[in-house]
Motif scaffolding. Structure first.
Motif, short mmCIF file in Angstrom:
data_model
loop_
_atom_site.label_atom_id
_atom_site.label_comp_id
_atom_site.label_asym_id
_atom_site.label_seq_id
_atom_site.Cartn_x
_atom_site.Cartn_y
_atom_site.Cartn_z
N ASP A 57 66.65 -2.25 -16.03
CA ASP A 57 66.33 -2.35 -17.45
C ASP A 57 64.81 -2.42 -17.53
N ARG A 58 64.18 -1.28 -17.88
CA ARG A 58 62.71 -1.19 -17.82
C ARG A 58 62.04 -2.16 -18.79
N GLU A 59 62.62 -2.33 -19.97
CA GLU A 59 62.00 -3.20 -20.96
C GLU A 59 62.10 -4.66 -20.56
N ALA A 60 63.29 -5.07 -20.07
CA ALA A 60 63.47 -6.47 -19.68
C ALA A 60 62.92 -6.75 -18.29
N LEU A 81 68.28 -10.07 -11.74
CA LEU A 81 67.05 -10.66 -11.16
C LEU A 81 65.85 -10.15 -11.95
N HIS A 82 64.97 -11.08 -12.34
CA HIS A 82 63.75 -10.74 -13.06
C HIS A 82 62.62 -10.53 -12.06
N PHE A 83 62.05 -9.33 -12.06
CA PHE A 83 61.00 -9.01 -11.09
C PHE A 83 59.79 -9.94 -11.23
N ARG A 84 59.38 -10.29 -12.45
CA ARG A 84 58.17 -11.10 -12.68
C ARG A 84 58.26 -12.48 -12.04
N ASP A 85 59.52 -12.94 -11.79
CA ASP A 85 59.67 -14.25 -11.16
C ASP A 85 59.25 -14.23 -9.70
N TYR A 86 59.06 -13.02 -9.11
CA TYR A 86 58.80 -12.94 -7.67
C TYR A 86 57.59 -12.07 -7.35
N GLY A 134 60.57 10.87 -15.51
CA GLY A 134 59.43 9.97 -15.64
C GLY A 134 59.78 8.52 -15.87
N GLY A 135 61.05 8.17 -15.87
CA GLY A 135 61.44 6.79 -16.13
C GLY A 135 62.00 6.11 -14.90
N PHE A 136 61.76 4.83 -14.76
CA PHE A 136 62.24 3.99 -13.66
C PHE A 136 63.66 3.56 -14.01
#
Length: 583
Positions: A57-60, A81-86, A134-136
């Motif tokens: 989920d690119r936005e979240a 899993l939230h990427f920003r947490d790691y 072009g999208g992840f």
């Protein structure tokens, strides 16, 4: 040297893993099952702690993983899993860049969150982004509980695996969605089909009731007229007898007889329309039949109309009732005459027709060989509305009292009962062509024998024994009286069982006269078959007013059999009985 050997072994392992992976991707299963099989092969081959595939989920900035593979003692990642947490490496993934970290404590992107990664058994990891347009969109990840270097060939191998897994998973997902859509469409089509079938059944019932109402209304009108003529004539005969004025009886008898004949003709047309008339099909030369009918047609249509006959050379014979075909042709020519009040021409044309699948389907016939008899006029033609209803019973464009509306429906019923079809080709103001299609008979035609002159019976001479089987006492009484006046011995039975009991006594019978429709378990044809088993030389005369071809037989009757249709005139059955017994 050892480096070369290790590199070669690693390449062999990767090749083996690719072979296993290709096999796994071809296995049936849902997308999650395919992804798990792929990451298990990859995780075991690279000997890591955890391997998984998830959607993004690119936005979240989250990943959702289903069915990861984990080494013994290793727990799966949280389902979301939230990427920003790691760490901050999510920015590299969004740009489509591979993130390969040897040691989370040393990489600036994960240094501050290394303890959290250690708790996830992911101090070293590869995150391989999958991008589309072009999208992840997805991520293939490898986690290791302790730091380890990632070789360039390993990273390249993971990239290859990620692309393969993405293709296989998406293909399987699309297949499942299509299958679900197909199933849904099939259910919708089935439901809609059921609704249409119910609606069609209701429409057919409404049309059937309308047709029955029209049919019974027309019948009631016509039969009431005829019954009034018959009953009125009989009442007047009773009155005149009571008055002793017997000289006037013949006039009333003739009136009753004429009304009865009209009722019989109407019944005949109804049976033809319903395809239940009794047919006597014979291999027939249609050209010869038309030629013999030409003078009668000309006299019927009058001098203001010219008749032209175009008979095909080498015309195939048809298995058809010639008398009924003559009636049909005469009826068509009368209709053509009525469509040309100022005169014109009628063309009667025959042709051989070989109908293929498409052409036969257009005419509602089975593919095969047919011959056509077409009657074309130069008259007023028909509108499409009239053509659509032309074969309906009691439908007529003629003024009240100038037609029953059964003519074309009778022809249609006769053609269908004969295994053929009738088609209309008409243009308003240009004329009409009516074509009767009849199936080809494979064989020669049968020459019609001239009827034998009826022999005059002399009481006491040339006596024969005749069995009469009919459940209607009045008809049985009339036939018995005719036979007794001819000087024959008569045995009577009301049904098939009674007839066979009489035959079982050893009685010798020369002629069996039987109704086709009998009460009980045996019809007239079965009675005749059982009787001929006892008396092989027995002759059989069938009497019927309603008979299926299956009862009489779809082909010509045997030489020792004949048929009389109800209602019949007394002289007709007298001549037929005499001809059979003396023949």
């Amino acid at each position: 040297m050892s480096f070369d050997i290790d590199a070669r072994k690693s390449a062999e392992l990767r090749l083996q893993a690719l072979v296993q992976l290709n096999d796994a991707l071809r296995e049936p299963g849902d997308p999650a099952h395919i992804a798990h099989a792929a990451v298990e092969i990859l995780g075991r081959m690279l000997d890591v702690s955890r391997c998984g595939y998830g959607t993004i989920d690119r936005e979240a900035e989250t990943i959702v993983t289903e069915s990861p593979w984990c080494a013994p003692g290793i727990e799966p990642l949280p389902s979301v899993l939230h990427f920003r947490d790691y760490g901050s490496y999510i920015e590299d993934l969004k740009r489509g860049e591979t993130v390969a970290i040897d040691n989370a404590y040393n990489d600036p992107r994960t240094r501050d969150t290394a303890e959290g990664l250690k708790g996830l058994a992911a101090l070293s990891f590869i995150n391989m982004p999958v991008t589309e347009q072009g999208g992840f969109v997805a991520l293939l990840y490898l986690n290791n509980a302790v730091p380890r270097p990632w070789l360039p060939e390993e990273v390249a191998f993971v990239r290859d695996i990620a692309e393969r897994v993405r293709d296989a998973v998406e293909r399987r997902r699309v297949e499942q969605e299509l299958a679900a859509l197909t199933a849904s469409l099939e259910q919708q089509v089935e439901a809609r089909t059921r609704e249409l079938m119910v609606a069609e059944a209701h429409l057919r019932q409404a049309q059937k009731m309308e047709a029955v109402g029209q049919l019974t209304g027309g019948l009631a009108h016509d039969f009431n007229n005829m019954l009034t003529g018959i009953s009125g004539a009989i009442e007047m005969m009773q009155v005149r007898i009571s008055q002793g004025r017997i000289g006037e009886l013949e006039r009333y008898a003739n009136a009753a007889h004429g009304a009865a004949r009209r009722a019989a003709a109407l019944t005949h047309r109804l049976l033809a329309f319903s395809r239940r008339q009794t047919l006597d099909p014979k291999p027939t030369d249609i050209n010869r039949l038309i030629d013999s009918l030409r003078d009668l047609i000309q006299r019927t249509v009058g001098p203001g109309i010219t008749i032209e006959v175009v008979g095909a050379g080498g015309l195939w014979p048809a298995m058809v009732d010639p008398n009924q075909l003559e009636n049909a042709l005469l009826n068509l020519c009368i209709n053509a005459r009525d469509a040309m009040p100022d005169g014109g021409s009628i063309t009667i044309e025959t042709a051989n027709r070989w109908l293929d699948q498409r052409t036969a389907k257009e005419r509602d016939l089975e593919p095969g060989q047919y011959l056509s008899v077409c009657v074309t006029d130069t008259g007023t033609g028909m509108t499409p509305e009239v053509q659509a209803r032309a074969f309906d019973p009691f439908y007529t464009t003629k003024p009240m009292g100038e037609g029953t509306g059964l003519g074309l429906s009778m022809i249609y019923g006769f053609a269908r009962q004969s295994g053929g079809q009738v088609r209309i080709y008409s243009e308003l103001g240009q004329g009409t062509t009516m074509c009767i299609y009849l199936p080809r008979h494979y064989g020669d035609t049968v020459e019609e024998r001239a009827p034998m002159p009826a022999a005059v019976a002399i009481p006491g001479e040339g006596r024969h024994t005749v069995m009469v089987v009919d459940d209607e006492p009045t008809i049985r009484m009339l036939v018995v009286e005719i036979l007794e006046e001819l000087g024959h011995t008569v045995l009577e039975a009301g049904d098939g069982a009674a007839a066979l009991r009489l035959l079982a006594t050893g009685a010798h019978v020369d002629l069996l006269v039987t109704d086709v429709g009998l009460p009980g378990q045996m019809n007239g044809r079965q009675v005749a078959d059982a009787a001929m088993a006892l008396l092989p030389a027995l002759k059989v005369l069938f009497i019927t007013g309603y008979a299926e071809n299956a009862v009489i037989g779809s082909g010509p009757l045997d030489p020792n059999m004949a048929l009389v249709t109800k209602p019949f005139a007394m002289d007709v059955i007298t001549d037929r009985i005499t001809a059979m017994l003396e023949g």
